[in-house]
Design a protein around this motif. Sequence first.
Motif, short mmCIF file in Angstrom:
data_model
loop_
_atom_site.label_atom_id
_atom_site.label_comp_id
_atom_site.label_asym_id
_atom_site.label_seq_id
_atom_site.Cartn_x
_atom_site.Cartn_y
_atom_site.Cartn_z
N GLU A 13 24.17 -49.40 13.10
CA GLU A 13 22.96 -48.82 13.61
C GLU A 13 22.66 -47.65 12.60
O GLU A 13 21.79 -46.98 12.71
CB GLU A 13 22.95 -48.17 14.89
N GLU A 14 23.52 -47.63 11.53
CA GLU A 14 23.29 -46.40 10.89
C GLU A 14 22.52 -46.69 9.59
O GLU A 14 22.66 -46.68 8.35
CB GLU A 14 24.72 -45.90 10.52
N GLN A 23 16.57 -53.67 15.21
CA GLN A 23 17.20 -53.25 16.41
C GLN A 23 16.34 -52.67 17.32
O GLN A 23 15.06 -52.16 17.21
CB GLN A 23 18.25 -52.44 15.92
N THR A 24 16.64 -52.89 18.60
CA THR A 24 16.08 -51.73 19.68
C THR A 24 16.93 -50.56 19.80
O THR A 24 18.20 -50.65 19.65
CB THR A 24 15.92 -52.67 21.10
N PRO A 25 16.13 -49.48 20.49
CA PRO A 25 14.39 -49.52 21.00
C PRO A 25 13.78 -49.56 19.63
O PRO A 25 13.97 -48.95 18.53
CB PRO A 25 14.44 -47.93 21.44
N LEU A 26 12.79 -50.43 19.72
CA LEU A 26 11.52 -50.43 18.64
C LEU A 26 10.41 -49.74 19.46
O LEU A 26 10.19 -50.31 20.48
CB LEU A 26 11.41 -52.03 18.40
N LYS A 78 25.25 -50.52 21.53
CA LYS A 78 24.10 -49.96 21.81
C LYS A 78 24.10 -49.33 23.19
O LYS A 78 24.77 -49.96 24.13
CB LYS A 78 23.01 -50.71 21.65
N ASP A 79 23.40 -48.15 23.51
CA ASP A 79 23.11 -47.53 24.87
C ASP A 79 22.21 -48.51 25.71
O ASP A 79 20.90 -48.40 25.27
CB ASP A 79 22.99 -46.09 24.69
N THR A 80 22.66 -49.09 26.70
CA THR A 80 21.42 -49.37 27.63
C THR A 80 21.50 -48.69 28.95
O THR A 80 21.03 -49.43 29.92
CB THR A 80 21.70 -50.94 27.90
N ARG A 83 22.41 -42.91 12.46
CA ARG A 83 22.76 -42.02 11.47
C ARG A 83 22.88 -40.58 11.90
O ARG A 83 21.82 -40.04 12.19
CB ARG A 83 21.70 -41.95 10.12
N GLY A 84 24.11 -39.91 11.84
CA GLY A 84 24.36 -38.73 12.31
C GLY A 84 24.34 -37.71 11.48
O GLY A 84 24.06 -38.12 10.10
N MET A 85 24.61 -36.31 11.59
CA MET A 85 24.81 -35.57 10.64
C MET A 85 25.63 -35.87 9.78
O MET A 85 25.27 -35.26 8.46
CB MET A 85 25.02 -34.07 11.39
N GLU A 86 26.74 -36.41 9.82
CA GLU A 86 27.56 -36.77 8.84
C GLU A 86 27.05 -37.07 7.50
O GLU A 86 27.74 -37.25 6.45
CB GLU A 86 28.75 -37.59 9.33
#
Length: 689
Positions: A184-185, A200-203, A471-473, A489-492
């Motif tokens: 997802e990044e 990917q979703t959420p779209l 993914k979170d559902t 993509r996080g802060m990293e």
Amino acid sequence: MLTRRFLISTTALLATLPAAAHAQSGAPAPAAARASSPDGVLSVEVSVTGEGRADYTVTRLGRTVIAPSRLGFLLTDAPKLERNFTVTADAPTSHDDTWEQPWGEKRFIRNRYTQLRVHLTERNAPNRRLDVVFRLYDDGLGFRYEVPEQPNMTTVNIAAELTEFAVADAGTAWWIPAFEWNREEYLYNRTRIDAVGVAQTPLTVRTDDGLHVSIHEAALTDYSGMNLRRVEGGRFKAALTPGLTNAAVQLTAPFRTPWRTIQIADNAADLLTSSLILNLNEPNALGDVSWFKPMKYVGVWWEMHLDTKSWASGPKHGATTENVIKHIDFAAAHGFGGVLVEGWNKGWDGDWFGNGWDYSFTETYPDFDIERIATYARSKGVEIIGHHETGGNAFHYEQQMDAGFALYQRLGWHSVKTGYVADAGGARVRGPDGSPQLAWHESQPMAQHHLRVVRAAARHQVAVNAHEPFKDTGLRRTYPNMISREGARGMEFSAWGQPGNPPEHELNLVFTRLLAGPMDYTPGIFGMKTRAPDGIATTWAKQLALYVTIYSPIVMAADLLENYEANPGPFKFIKDVVTDWSDTRVLNGEVGDFVTIARKDRNSDQWFLGAMTDEHPRVLDAPLSFLDPGRRYRAEIYRDAPDAHWKTNREAIVIEAREVTAADTLNLRLAPGGGQAIRFVPLGRGRRA
Ligand code: NOJ
Ligand code: CA
């Protein structure tokens, strides 16, 4: 767990129409069933074509939002489940209750919907049956397939889901690509709807006349993750993540698929306050999880991402007893609940990326004295947050995770950050013959793995924050020890990404990824020069705003401790802000552009506000009508200085206080890539001093 039950009835809301499949091909498909959401905002209609194919259509206030869209499955070893159906439906039922979250962005959630159960039965042999269950809310709907037990369909090998989502109107879409190596990044694309590829979703889409629609899924426990492949125009088809065989999903009847969800709102802000996905999940299965406390944490972490320390052993090793004790002292002195420690355990010295065979989840490096650290942390009232990087090797991890969680339980550590860093090969799972096999991160075996992890962790009173997650559902409703995750993509990426996260990134996240659930984004960076070309592409005020705008029950103060020690002014907001809320209001927002969110502390009468913008400067109105009327508050304001800019003048922040009431409206001036953070402290009732 408090449940207030208002009303459950089985009243028919709309009569279902004659239900036999229409035999004459070419004629318009007659409706077989219809139902509307409780206040009549959304309606769904299921129709049958002449060949007995079932379609669903969604209208909002009389206007078509999802044009006729196909339902059904392709199977690897049996005829497709797609036509020759007779369609009948039960009378719609209605449901209305309110449940309490153990922690969350709001305390009470109302679950009010109309349910429509549609039965699809093959007219000819093998006369298989499946149901499609719709739950209609005023702000969206979910539907899932339920396959009952039956003689002619026992083991079901799903090659593909034929489910479609035909977005009726033209518009703009925000999306990240599916089936790419870095999960997802990815940075978000903003394109026309008819230029989306496989997403990917959420779209999330906005039609040209302003309707906002977001497609995702809920309650994914034993299935593969759904992506969306655009077929033509605005028509998307479910694209299931492949499994270990030519079936994407293998199940035995009876079973239920995850809910396919469609949020629909007049404006972007209303997407953020919908509880659709949580409501479609099953209630808490764990009972009391008060051993997990929402908290802020610091950690032995950012220094590895800056490459001044290492996870691996040796002269740069970050997780030394001395360094961890320094972090515990800092956490205790500044009121942080936890200290994350990465690189404490054996296994980081070789090539762990996408490998993971060397990890031990119980054995420490010799310069990390786990017993001393645990005792010291306890004496200071600070919890250590454990870390289990797996290198994507779920197979290896499952053999040790129980022992790993038992160790944490003995030491009194109640949360773990897991990680599944891997590259193109994917994750390693146990194959049908018991040997390790590579699988997609969002394959059915990985869904099963993540659930096993969360259940095993719960048995040891450990909460899980997964990076490179599934993914979170909304499963946090059922398993409230599933506290947070990465999954974007996080802060990293702003530490080392090529490129880093641009100023619009967080504005995309809020309206896409964050609709799925909490994210461990790791904000709070003041040291803005990094290895990414643009460094941290926000102002300081925006770093503070992220504590309110990106919800997670555990939130990191991610920077090096010395950067906090050197900047006590802005650091005060990070110390003051909380991470558990009784209420959330979205004051304004546009996807990818800006947002202002206010949240009320679950444990006091304080409110906090965060506003942030992309690369464009803006003035946003923030009416304070969410505050308690008749009460005075001290607003502690952290705003961009007039000359602040995400690229050239990030540190330019003004910190000031003023007295406000619910009758005031603030004008929030945000710099390019800027933001604003405010703490509202109740002062007393009555007129202004
Ligand atoms: C990637 C995670 O996102 C990051 O937070 C972590 O430090 C590394 N993997 C190592 O586990
Ligand atoms: Ca990551």
